[in-house]
Design a protein around this motif. Structure first.
Motif, PDB file in Angstrom:
ATOM      1  N   PHE A  57       0.836  -1.195   0.000  1.00  0.00           N
ATOM      2  CA  PHE A  57       0.000   0.000   0.000  1.00  0.00           C
ATOM      3  C   PHE A  57       0.877   1.254   0.000  1.00  0.00           C
ATOM      4  CE2 PHE A  57      -2.734  -3.289   1.645  1.00  0.00           C
ATOM      5  CZ  PHE A  57      -3.964  -3.006   1.069  1.00  0.00           C
ATOM      6  N   TYR A  58       0.443   2.234  -0.806  1.00  0.00           N
ATOM      7  CA  TYR A  58       1.164   3.503  -0.911  1.00  0.00           C
ATOM      8  C   TYR A  58       0.161   4.655  -0.790  1.00  0.00           C
ATOM      9  CZ  TYR A  58       4.669   0.465  -3.119  1.00  0.00           C
ATOM     10  OH  TYR A  58       5.553  -0.542  -3.407  1.00  0.00           O
ATOM     11  N   GLY A  59       0.536   5.675  -0.047  1.00  0.00           N
ATOM     12  CA  GLY A  59      -0.248   6.900  -0.003  1.00  0.00           C
ATOM     13  C   GLY A  59       0.419   7.942  -0.890  1.00  0.00           C
ATOM     14  N   PHE A  60      -0.371   8.659  -1.705  1.00  0.00           N
ATOM     15  CA  PHE A  60       0.240   9.608  -2.632  1.00  0.00           C
ATOM     16  C   PHE A  60      -0.528  10.926  -2.650  1.00  0.00           C
ATOM     17  CE2 PHE A  60      -3.072   7.795  -5.251  1.00  0.00           C
ATOM     18  CZ  PHE A  60      -3.484   8.843  -6.068  1.00  0.00           C
ATOM     19  N   GLY A  61       0.178  11.946  -3.028  1.00  0.00           N
ATOM     20  CA  GLY A  61      -0.352  13.290  -3.270  1.00  0.00           C
ATOM     21  C   GLY A  61       0.646  13.943  -4.199  1.00  0.00           C
ATOM     22  N   GLY A  62       1.455  14.872  -3.653  1.00  0.00           N
ATOM     23  CA  GLY A  62       2.588  15.362  -4.418  1.00  0.00           C
ATOM     24  C   GLY A  62       3.789  14.460  -4.241  1.00  0.00           C
ATOM     25  N   THR A  63       3.776  13.606  -3.194  1.00  0.00           N
ATOM     26  CA  THR A  63       4.834  12.631  -2.920  1.00  0.00           C
ATOM     27  C   THR A  63       4.197  11.272  -2.656  1.00  0.00           C
ATOM     28  OG1 THR A  63       4.788  13.190  -0.558  1.00  0.00           O
ATOM     29  CG2 THR A  63       6.377  14.380  -1.944  1.00  0.00           C
ATOM     30  N   VAL A  64       5.033  10.245  -2.556  1.00  0.00           N
ATOM     31  CA  VAL A  64       4.556   8.877  -2.326  1.00  0.00           C
ATOM     32  C   VAL A  64       5.152   8.356  -1.022  1.00  0.00           C
ATOM     33  CG1 VAL A  64       4.506   6.519  -3.203  1.00  0.00           C
ATOM     34  CG2 VAL A  64       4.311   8.432  -4.784  1.00  0.00           C
ATOM     35  N   THR A  65       4.303   7.735  -0.190  1.00  0.00           N
ATOM     36  CA  THR A  65       4.727   7.160   1.084  1.00  0.00           C
ATOM     37  C   THR A  65       4.293   5.701   1.150  1.00  0.00           C
ATOM     38  OG1 THR A  65       4.436   9.303   2.172  1.00  0.00           O
ATOM     39  CG2 THR A  65       4.608   7.373   3.592  1.00  0.00           C
ATOM     40  N   THR A  66       5.204   4.817   1.567  1.00  0.00           N
ATOM     41  CA  THR A  66       4.866   3.410   1.759  1.00  0.00           C
ATOM     42  C   THR A  66       4.123   3.249   3.083  1.00  0.00           C
ATOM     43  OG1 THR A  66       6.834   2.735   0.524  1.00  0.00           O
ATOM     44  CG2 THR A  66       5.771   1.069   1.917  1.00  0.00           C
ATOM     45  N   LEU A  67       2.981   2.563   3.051  1.00  0.00           N
ATOM     46  CA  LEU A  67       2.143   2.398   4.237  1.00  0.00           C
ATOM     47  C   LEU A  67       2.374   1.023   4.856  1.00  0.00           C
ATOM     48  CD1 LEU A  67      -1.209   3.828   2.821  1.00  0.00           C
ATOM     49  CD2 LEU A  67       0.521   5.030   4.155  1.00  0.00           C
ATOM     50  N   PRO A  68       2.715   0.962   6.134  1.00  0.00           N
ATOM     51  CA  PRO A  68       2.869  -0.344   6.792  1.00  0.00           C
ATOM     52  C   PRO A  68       1.526  -1.085   6.832  1.00  0.00           C
ATOM     53  CG  PRO A  68       3.832   1.437   8.105  1.00  0.00           C
ATOM     54  CD  PRO A  68       3.016   2.086   7.033  1.00  0.00           C
ATOM     55  N   SER A  69       1.576  -2.370   6.628  1.00  0.00           N
ATOM     56  CA  SER A  69       0.358  -3.191   6.705  1.00  0.00           C
ATOM     57  C   SER A  69       0.720  -4.572   7.219  1.00  0.00           C
ATOM     58  CB  SER A  69      -0.323  -3.299   5.337  1.00  0.00           C
ATOM     59  OG  SER A  69       0.528  -3.939   4.409  1.00  0.00           O
ATOM     60  N   GLN A  70      -0.238  -5.172   7.917  1.00  0.00           N
ATOM     61  CA  GLN A  70      -0.039  -6.517   8.470  1.00  0.00           C
ATOM     62  C   GLN A  70      -1.378  -7.228   8.544  1.00  0.00           C
ATOM     63  OE1 GLN A  70       1.816  -6.580  12.306  1.00  0.00           O
ATOM     64  NE2 GLN A  70       2.242  -8.771  12.250  1.00  0.00           N
ATOM     65  N   SER A  71      -1.409  -8.431   7.977  1.00  0.00           N
ATOM     66  CA  SER A  71      -2.626  -9.251   7.988  1.00  0.00           C
ATOM     67  C   SER A  71      -3.814  -8.487   7.405  1.00  0.00           C
ATOM     68  CB  SER A  71      -2.943  -9.723   9.417  1.00  0.00           C
ATOM     69  OG  SER A  71      -1.872 -10.479   9.944  1.00  0.00           O
ATOM     70  N   GLY A  72      -3.563  -7.725   6.328  1.00  0.00           N
ATOM     71  CA  GLY A  72      -4.638  -6.995   5.667  1.00  0.00           C
ATOM     72  C   GLY A  72      -5.020  -5.695   6.336  1.00  0.00           C
ATOM     73  N   GLN A  73      -4.385  -5.359   7.461  1.00  0.00           N
ATOM     74  CA  GLN A  73      -4.696  -4.133   8.193  1.00  0.00           C
ATOM     75  C   GLN A  73      -3.657  -3.071   7.821  1.00  0.00           C
ATOM     76  OE1 GLN A  73      -7.274  -3.272  10.423  1.00  0.00           O
ATOM     77  NE2 GLN A  73      -6.351  -1.252  10.133  1.00  0.00           N
ATOM     78  N   VAL A  74      -4.147  -1.954   7.254  1.00  0.00           N
ATOM     79  CA  VAL A  74      -3.258  -0.867   6.831  1.00  0.00           C
ATOM     80  C   VAL A  74      -3.219   0.193   7.920  1.00  0.00           C
ATOM     81  CG1 VAL A  74      -2.757   0.828   5.038  1.00  0.00           C
ATOM     82  CG2 VAL A  74      -3.910  -1.307   4.436  1.00  0.00           C
ATOM     83  N   GLN A  75      -2.029   0.710   8.192  1.00  0.00           N
ATOM     84  CA  GLN A  75      -1.884   1.782   9.174  1.00  0.00           C
ATOM     85  C   GLN A  75      -2.096   3.124   8.475  1.00  0.00           C
ATOM     86  OE1 GLN A  75       1.676   1.553  11.560  1.00  0.00           O
ATOM     87  NE2 GLN A  75       1.620  -0.690  11.640  1.00  0.00           N
ATOM     88  N   TRP A  76      -3.254   3.742   8.788  1.00  0.00           N
ATOM     89  CA  TRP A  76      -3.632   4.986   8.126  1.00  0.00           C
ATOM     90  C   TRP A  76      -3.089   6.200   8.869  1.00  0.00           C
ATOM     91  CZ3 TRP A  76      -5.768   3.643   3.705  1.00  0.00           C
ATOM     92  CH2 TRP A  76      -6.519   2.479   3.630  1.00  0.00           C
ATOM     93  N   PRO A  77      -2.782   7.285   8.157  1.00  0.00           N
ATOM     94  CA  PRO A  77      -2.523   8.556   8.836  1.00  0.00           C
ATOM     95  C   PRO A  77      -3.835   9.113   9.375  1.00  0.00           C
ATOM     96  CG  PRO A  77      -2.487   8.879   6.465  1.00  0.00           C
ATOM     97  CD  PRO A  77      -2.618   7.402   6.693  1.00  0.00           C
ATOM     98  N   PRO A  78      -3.791  10.081  10.276  1.00  0.00           N
ATOM     99  CA  PRO A  78      -5.035  10.594  10.865  1.00  0.00           C
ATOM    100  C   PRO A  78      -5.937  11.314   9.870  1.00  0.00           C
ATOM    101  CG  PRO A  78      -3.141  11.884  11.579  1.00  0.00           C
ATOM    102  CD  PRO A  78      -2.600  10.675  10.895  1.00  0.00           C
ATOM    103  N   GLN A  79      -5.371  11.881   8.797  1.00  0.00           N
ATOM    104  CA  GLN A  79      -6.186  12.670   7.872  1.00  0.00           C
ATOM    105  C   GLN A  79      -5.483  12.764   6.527  1.00  0.00           C
ATOM    106  OE1 GLN A  79      -8.889  13.589   6.433  1.00  0.00           O
ATOM    107  NE2 GLN A  79      -9.652  14.775   8.194  1.00  0.00           N
ATOM    108  N   ALA A  80      -6.269  12.966   5.462  1.00  0.00           N
ATOM    109  CA  ALA A  80      -5.702  13.240   4.135  1.00  0.00           C
ATOM    110  C   ALA A  80      -5.132  14.649   4.160  1.00  0.00           C
ATOM    111  CB  ALA A  80      -6.789  13.110   3.061  1.00  0.00           C
ATOM    112  N   ASP A  81      -3.804  14.752   4.015  1.00  0.00           N
ATOM    113  CA  ASP A  81      -3.189  16.048   4.257  1.00  0.00           C
ATOM    114  C   ASP A  81      -2.123  16.406   3.228  1.00  0.00           C
ATOM    115  OD1 ASP A  81      -3.301  18.290   5.905  1.00  0.00           O
ATOM    116  OD2 ASP A  81      -1.468  17.711   6.948  1.00  0.00           O
TER     117      ASP A  81
END
Length: 759
Positions: free
Chosen positions: A123-147
């Protein structure tokens, strides 16, 4: 199956020769007559083993074996973390961000299961940049808000592809509203799409938000307006902006221009009603403002909020306005379409502090109504300088008919306005000006017989100097200074000669000849009769421009205008701050240029500059100023607070003040991501269409789970053979063991020889 390999340190022939020499030395060694047969055999065996180890070291043997491992593939899932995801997904319910998170969280069990099928879901979060999102057993660690700001789909896709370039990319899934806001993306969407197509990798897009064509997302947005303007007192300023309207077909929207002074007082200076005929339409609007006082202002272009708009936060755009003192308005009437008028206009229009209005007086059109009434021009007090170029007086003045034209011009000169008459076949005496109200103001004598009839009558050559004229300075003057140095003669010697000039019958007592030909013919004559007046006999200075003396041409005509408008004094020295940009995000590095210049727009040397930055809270910080052509900079640590900042620069020279300047800039969150209420699913669909041949498509959020199942169905089931290689010396322990064995054998051989009395 294992395979033996060698990696010799030298050519095999050389190694073979070395082995032969060592074996020969073994056989022809010293005699061992005093030793028993078993002792001789022991020494021989040890030495033979040492030679064998040396050969092994030279050949560096190794073993390559292959083991079977299950094949894995990467499924890249890109999630839009830009602030546009905070906008509505549907007319009611959660926003796009929450909707996207719910869609992914609902498929947690599916994600965990397909992870067990040799699919690495990343999983990757993107906007003007790209960030790799940690995930385990199908559970993705989300940031608190789209920012994240300024969505850059193309660069984000490319970045993810680059991160998995050494692995098999099974597919790519993009969950987004499709709104691309990056103004200057490194990778265009078409490039990213082509790269996936070349890799035969399917791109599947999942849209969130309703398209802008939906009337429930009616919206008006002000976009693409410059963040700063410069104007001069009494000069018209045109403010251009782009208005994007959705859901307002066949309606008019009022667009306002508001000026805010330094005290915060707002003034509505212009309003237009912009019609829209389509459901989605972009219009370019222009609003006008003529400043009356110098100073620093803020501008606000605002579209009046309309009913049914989802948000009015994007209905206005701010900008900064610097109004400089000394702005000049010039009226230029010309009767010839030859090259001089075109290059003269080009020269004067290159200066922002001069507003040039032009009128072509075509003497070829003869009718009973000529001359036409020009009183609205000659009687306009906003004009500082009037230019007449090859305009016959009969097109402006006739006894008992439209006499007011030149009478008004004469009164304007008496009241301090400037007049310039440029040479031509119908200028000065040839244009019958001796019998008009202007005859008393021009610094030259004119005779009644100097009359040039209109075409097709032949040109009276005796009224002109019909040969090239090389110009020299007759009287050093503000107008004749073109180099800024003491050696002005060199510049004038380099300028090409004029093609010819009007011949003056004589000069008045108040005339001052500034330029003349090498033969003594007056070319530029000045006088003052309330206002300042110039008579310029030539009209081919455009030859200077064409010969490469562009700056000298522009400066000559600028200085003429400045002198006629009484703007030639040394009090014109000033400090100029050039801020290429006036709107910034917090913690931005601010770059700007500082110049000290005189009234002729020439840089002043040896000026000491000091600078101060004032933050929105009033806190002041000294800033270092770079002189010359270098850029001065304000560090990021000084611009973290949102609000209006001001830069103040003070200049001194030889203990005398040259001037000071203040420029403001804004630090704020220019949130382009939330300026458009509607999503752009069409863009996502076009993006996925490029890989349709390999399974690319756009699916609705409700189909996300089914999409994952489809990827699981094509998960790689085969095993692949992975080579495992070992080479002598690759690891520290086998290298150390080899050395210890070698040293041990040599040491043992020496010890035995010593024991047996051979050393």
């Amino acid at each position: 199956m294992d395979a033996l390999t060698i990696q010799p340190v030298a050519n095999l022939v050389i190694i073979g020769l070395g082995a032969a020499v060592m074996l020969a030395a073994l056989w022809i060694g010293p005699t061992f007559a005093r030793l028993s047969r078993s002792q001789r055999a022991t020494l021989f065996g040890i030495r033979a083993t040492v030679i064998l180890l040396a050969l092994v070291a030279l050949l560096r043997p190794g073993i390559v074996s292959k083991v079977a491992q299950p094949q894995t593939a990467v499924l890249a899932v890109l999630l839009d973390f830009s602030r546009s995801m905070r906008l509505p997904h549907l007319a009611t319910g959660p926003n796009r961000w929450d909707s996207m998170l719910n869609v992914v969280d609902d498929q947690r069990s599916v994600l965990q299961r397909i992870g067990d099928q040799n699919i690495d879901v990343r999983f990757y979060g993107f906007g003007g940049t790209v960030t790799t999102l940690p995930s385990q057993s199908g559970q993705v660690q989300w940031p608190p808000q789209a920012d994240l700001a300024e969505t850059d789909l193309g660069s984000s896709i490319y970045s993810v592809i680059d991160s998995v370039r050494d692995q098999r990319l099974l597919g790519m899934v993009v969950l987004s509203d499709g709104v691309q806001n990056a103004s200057d993306p490194e990778i265009e969407l078409s490039q990213a799409e082509k790269l996936l197509a070349d890799m035969q990798t399917p791109l599947v897009t999942v849209p969130f938000g309703q398209p802008s064509q939906n009337e429930q997302f009616a919206d008006i947005a002000l976009t693409n307006m410059p963040d700063q303007f410069t104007a001069w007192v009494k000069n018209d300023l045109i403010i251009s902006a782009t208005v994007e309207a959705r859901g307002f077909a066949n309606r008019e929207v009022p667009i306002q221009l508001i000026v805010i002074d330094s005290s915060g007082n707002e003034s509505l200076v212009d309003t237009i009603r912009q019609p829209f005929t389509k459901q989605s339409e972009t219009a370019f609007v222009e609003l006008k403002y003529t400043p009356s006082e110098a100073g620093q202002y803020r501008l606000l272009v605002r579209a009046e909020p309309q009913e049914a708009e989802v948000s009015a936060r994007n209905n206005e755009l701010p900008a900064f306005l610097t109004v400089n003192k000394g702005g000049l308005r010039v009226l230029y009437l010309y009767g010839s379409l030859t090259g001089e008028q075109a290059f003269l206009q080009r020269a004067l229009r290159s200066y922002q502090d001069i507003q040039l209005d032009t009128v072509f007086v075509d003497s070829r059109i003869r009718d009973t109504q000529r001359p036409r009434n020009r009183s609205h021009l000659f009687g306009d007090p906003e004009y500082d300088v009037f230019i007449l170029h090859d305009v016959d007086s009969r097109d402006l003045y006739r006894k008992d008919f439209e006499e007011e034209n030149l009478q008004l011009l004469g009164r304007a000169i008496e009241n301090g306005k400037g007049l310039l008459m440029i040479g031509g076949f119908h200028s000065f005496g040839a244009g019958l000006y001796h019998g008009t109200p202007l005859g008393d103001y021009l610094p030259i004598e004119m005779e009644f017989y100097e009359k040039q009839e209109f075409q097709p009558a032949p040109i009276r050559n005796e009224l002109h100097v019909n040969q090239p004229l090389k110009i020299v300075v007759a009287t050093p003057h503000f107008i004749t200074r073109l180099s800024g140095s003491d050696n002005e003669e060199d510049i004038w010697k380099q300028l090409p000669p004029l093609a010819g000039a009007n011949r003056f019958a004589g000069l008045k007592d108040n005339a001052n000849v500034l330029l003349e030909s090498t033969g003594g013919e007056p070319v530029l004559v000045a006088s003052q009769v309330g206002g300042r007046v110039l008579a310029f006999a030539g009209d081919t200075t455009y030859k200077w421009w064409l010969s490469g003396f562009i700056n000298q041409h522009k400066q000559f005509w600028r200085q003429i205008i400045l002198w006629l408008a009484f703007k030639d004094g040394v009090e014109g020295e000033d400090i100029v701050i050039e801020l290429p940009q006036r709107r910034f995000q917090p913690n931005s590095k601010i770059g700007f240029f500082v110049r000290a210049r005189n009234q002729s727009n020439q840089d002043i040397a040896d000026v000491q500059l000091t600078g101060t930055l004032t933050a929105p809270d009033g806190r002041q910080s000294p800033i270092r100023i770079t002189t010359g052509q270098g850029m001065s900079q304000i560090g990021r640590d000084l611009t973290g607070q949102p609000g209006i900042y001001s830069i103040e620069i003070t200049g001194t020279r030889d203990g005398r003040s040259v001037g000071n300047a203040v420029r403001e800039f804004a630090v704020f969150d220019n949130d382009k991501e939330q300026s458009i209420a509607g999503a752009d699913p069409d863009q996502l669909n076009r993006l996925s269409e490029g890989t349709r041949e390999w399974g690319g498509k756009m699916v609705e959020p409700a189909e996300f789970g089914q999409l994952l199942e489809e990827f699981a169905a094509v998960a790689p089931q085969m095993e692949i053979e992975v080579p495992l290689k070992w080479q002598l010396g690759d690891t520290w322990y086998d290298a150390l063991g080899f050395v210890l064995l070698f040293v041990g054998l040599i040491s043992t051989e020496w010890w035995l020889r010593k024991k047996w009395g051979l050393v």
